[in-house]
Enzyme design. Structure first.
Site, PDB file in Angstrom:
ATOM      1  N   PRO A  48       0.839  -1.220   0.000  1.00  0.00           N
ATOM      2  CG  PRO A  48      -0.018  -1.070   2.170  1.00  0.00           C
ATOM      3  CD  PRO A  48       0.698  -1.996   1.235  1.00  0.00           C
ATOM      4  CG  LEU A  49       3.354   2.137  -2.212  1.00  0.00           C
ATOM      5  CD1 LEU A  49       3.828   1.728  -3.606  1.00  0.00           C
ATOM      6  CD2 LEU A  49       4.519   2.593  -1.352  1.00  0.00           C
ATOM      7  CB  THR A  50      -0.223   7.423   1.028  1.00  0.00           C
ATOM      8  OG1 THR A  50      -1.084   6.674   1.875  1.00  0.00           O
ATOM      9  CG2 THR A  50      -0.678   8.862   0.944  1.00  0.00           C
ATOM     10  CD  GLN A  93      -3.111   0.148   4.074  1.00  0.00           C
ATOM     11  OE1 GLN A  93      -2.864   1.265   3.645  1.00  0.00           O
ATOM     12  NE2 GLN A  93      -2.241  -0.565   4.767  1.00  0.00           N
ATOM     13  CG  HIS A 145      -3.087   1.107   7.491  1.00  0.00           C
ATOM     14  ND1 HIS A 145      -2.001   0.622   8.173  1.00  0.00           N
ATOM     15  CD2 HIS A 145      -2.659   2.228   6.842  1.00  0.00           C
ATOM     16  CE1 HIS A 145      -0.959   1.412   7.949  1.00  0.00           C
ATOM     17  NE2 HIS A 145      -1.331   2.384   7.146  1.00  0.00           N
ATOM     18  CE1 TYR A 178      -0.898   7.551   9.809  1.00  0.00           C
ATOM     19  CE2 TYR A 178      -0.138   5.507   8.843  1.00  0.00           C
ATOM     20  CZ  TYR A 178      -0.091   6.888   8.920  1.00  0.00           C
ATOM     21  OH  TYR A 178       0.764   7.599   8.123  1.00  0.00           O
ATOM     22  NE  ARG A 204       1.823  -3.109   5.362  1.00  0.00           N
ATOM     23  CZ  ARG A 204       2.612  -2.244   4.741  1.00  0.00           C
ATOM     24  NH1 ARG A 204       2.349  -0.962   4.755  1.00  0.00           N
ATOM     25  NH2 ARG A 204       3.670  -2.649   4.087  1.00  0.00           N
ATOM     26  N   GLY A 234      12.190  -3.272   2.582  1.00  0.00           N
ATOM     27  CA  GLY A 234      13.590  -3.400   2.196  1.00  0.00           C
ATOM     28  C   GLY A 234      13.904  -4.610   1.327  1.00  0.00           C
TER      29      GLY A 234
HETATM   30  C1  LIG Z   1       5.291   7.046  -0.556  1.00  0.00           C
HETATM   31  C2  LIG Z   1       4.899   6.018   0.453  1.00  0.00           C
HETATM   32  C3  LIG Z   1       3.580   5.901   0.829  1.00  0.00           C
HETATM   33  C4  LIG Z   1       3.185   4.900   1.726  1.00  0.00           C
HETATM   34  N1  LIG Z   1       1.846   4.757   2.041  1.00  0.00           N
HETATM   35  C5  LIG Z   1       1.433   3.724   2.812  1.00  0.00           C
HETATM   36  C6  LIG Z   1       0.056   3.478   3.031  1.00  0.00           C
HETATM   37  O1  LIG Z   1      -0.848   4.153   2.522  1.00  0.00           O
HETATM   38  N2  LIG Z   1      -0.270   2.428   3.832  1.00  0.00           N
HETATM   39  C7  LIG Z   1       0.672   1.635   4.423  1.00  0.00           C
HETATM   40  O2  LIG Z   1       0.332   0.698   5.130  1.00  0.00           O
HETATM   41  N3  LIG Z   1       1.980   1.840   4.203  1.00  0.00           N
HETATM   42  C8  LIG Z   1       2.386   2.839   3.404  1.00  0.00           C
HETATM   43  N4  LIG Z   1       3.728   3.001   3.138  1.00  0.00           N
HETATM   44  C9  LIG Z   1       4.685   1.992   3.596  1.00  0.00           C
HETATM   45  C10 LIG Z   1       4.928   0.971   2.485  1.00  0.00           C
HETATM   46  O3  LIG Z   1       3.769   0.159   2.267  1.00  0.00           O
HETATM   47  C11 LIG Z   1       6.096   0.021   2.843  1.00  0.00           C
HETATM   48  O4  LIG Z   1       5.830  -0.561   4.094  1.00  0.00           O
HETATM   49  C12 LIG Z   1       7.428   0.747   2.896  1.00  0.00           C
HETATM   50  O5  LIG Z   1       7.635   1.515   1.726  1.00  0.00           O
HETATM   51  C13 LIG Z   1       8.592  -0.257   3.058  1.00  0.00           C
HETATM   52  O6  LIG Z   1       8.625  -1.156   1.957  1.00  0.00           O
HETATM   53  P1  LIG Z   1       9.731  -0.999   0.790  1.00  0.00           P
HETATM   54  O7  LIG Z   1      11.073  -1.063   1.475  1.00  0.00           O
HETATM   55  O8  LIG Z   1       9.487  -2.139  -0.145  1.00  0.00           O
HETATM   56  O9  LIG Z   1       9.513   0.341   0.157  1.00  0.00           O
HETATM   57  C14 LIG Z   1       4.145   4.015   2.281  1.00  0.00           C
HETATM   58  C15 LIG Z   1       5.485   4.168   1.922  1.00  0.00           C
HETATM   59  C16 LIG Z   1       5.872   5.144   1.003  1.00  0.00           C
HETATM   60  C17 LIG Z   1       7.311   5.240   0.602  1.00  0.00           C
END
Ligand SMILES: Cc1cc2nc3c(=O)[nH]c(=O)nc-3n(C[C@H](O)[C@H](O)[C@H](O)COP(=O)(O)O)c2cc1C
Length: 366
Positions: free
Chosen positions: A26-28, A102, A177, A182, A229, A301
């Site tokens: 999930p990525l905001t 999510q 979530h 949160y 999560r 990571g």
């Molecule tokens: C730009 C951005 C937005 C994110 N938004 C959310 C989100 O909406 N919900 C969530 O549970 N985690 C969010 N995360 C966390 C990511 O889901 C993930 O846990 C984190 O990037 C680590 O994984 P990675 O090393 O593969 O990037 C966000 C991370 C980034 C970088």
């Protein structure tokens, strides 16, 4: 496609089959820049571009107006938002993908600017001493209002309605979530939850709201379409502080989840180096794999090599990739080709428009 790579093998998730084990985390991305916070055509394109993932988990989507905490994040609580998401799920399905929604409530990470001056809600009136991203830029967080029992009940009901909406919007399932500092995480932690009623005091009481949320969502979504999560070793980020009961609380939650037939448990390895932090568990997959009998998704990571390894080692079934999916819409194809992956640009994580969102190129087939 090189089928020997564990990440690229199929996976039976509940009553579905994922075409691979590469999950988009999930990525905001804050592209819902309209008054109704409705998913728009740009978002349709962005998710469709990433549909070769075995599963996409949508960005956090607020379950109610009270759940909002950042600008331009989409909701899943109005008819308009459901219609907007419908276009996203249709586009992902048309490309053979699967997508969960999510469900998000930020609790005390919000700001009065989002609530006509009213305080954000949390387990207790304790300021996370963090920053909130408001329409006027970053502002210091405030001391939230401790939720009344009625507000807790309303919020649980909002989770149920949001889950129902997500299914109406065509999502394949939902992810709760309960992570990253949160609202639900604020209930779990002793440093953010000083309640003396049935939602505080003991580990069981602090975890109670989560199980009530699951039970409410179950009224609308099959159990095997509900994921969840957790980020057990989060420390010094989003206002969270580990204490001696943090890991025991997550141990209790994870063991109790064995009583459910959930789609998956999604865990994050620590976001920062916690090797010297008292009470932290630095190896989340290793610690939790033996405690949980269902499908375990791991995140944080990972790259292709480490993702393949964690599955081969039997420590996880699915691997969620965050930042790599921002900059590599064709991440699965790149993994299959053992190709280089592109680096993401932090400056455009949350900025409006296509730049740094839908304009990352796919690998040149030549
Ligand atoms: C730009 C951005 C937005 C994110 N938004 C959310 C989100 O909406 N919900 C969530 O549970 N985690 C969010 N995360 C966390 C990511 O889901 C993930 O846990 C984190 O990037 C680590 O994984 P990675 O090393 O593969 O990037 C966000 C991370 C980034 C970088």
């Amino acid at each position: 496609m090189d089928n020997k790579q564990p990440l690229l093998t199929e996976y039976p998730l509940g009553d579905m089959t994922l075409k691979n084990r590469v999950v988009m985390a999930p990525l905001t991305r804050s592209r819902a820049d309209n008054p109704g916070k409705v998913p728009n055509d740009l978002m349709v394109e962005y998710y469709a571009q990433r549909a070769s993932a075995g599963l996409i988990i949508s960005e956090g989507s607020q379950i109610s107006e009270r759940a909002v905490g950042y600008i331009n994040t989409p909701g899943i609580h109005t008819d308009e938002q459901v219609q907007g998401w419908q276009k996203v799920t249709e586009a992902v399905h048309a490309r053979g993908g699967k997508i969960f929604c999510q469900l998000w409530h930020v609790g005390r990470m919000s700001h009065p600017d989002f609530h006509q001056g009213e305080l954000p809600l949390s387990a207790s009136a304790i300021n996370p001493n963090s920053q909130s991203f408001t329409p006027e830029g970053f502002k210091d967080t405030v001391t939230p209002k401790a939720m009344t029992i009625d507000e807790i009940k309303q919020t649980i009901s909002d989770y149920g309605q949001a889950a129902k909406n997500a299914m109406a919007a065509g999502f394949d399932g939902v992810e709760i979530h309960s992570s990253n500092g949160y609202l639900l995480h604020q209930f779990f932690s002793k440093t953010s939850n000083h309640r003396s009623d049935e939602y505080g005091g003991t580990i069981e009481n602090r975890a109670k709201i989560l199980f009530e949320v699951i039970d409410e969502i179950k009224q609308h979504v099959p159990e095997n379409r509900i994921g969840l999560r957790l980020n057990p070793s989060l420390h010094g980020i989003f206002g969270m502080t580990l204490d001696e009961e943090s890991i025991p609380t997550f141990d209790y939650i994870v063991k109790s989840l064995n009583n459910y037939d959930l789609a998956y448990l999604h865990l994050s390895e620590p976001f920062n180096d916690v090797s010297d932090v008292p009470y932290a568990e630095p190896n989340i997959a290793k610690h939790y794999r033996p405690l949980y009998k269902g499908t375990l998704m791991i995140n944080t990571g990972f790259n292709r090599e480490r993702g393949n390894q964690v599955i081969a080692d039997g420590l996880a079934d699915l691997v969620a990739f965050g930042k790599l999916f921002i900059s590599n819409p064709d991440l699965v194809e790149r993994f299959a080709a053992k190709a280089e992956t592109a680096r993401w640009d932090e400056d455009t994580f949350y900025t409006p428009g296509a730049k740094g969102y839908t304009d990352y190129p796919v690998l040149d087939p030549t």
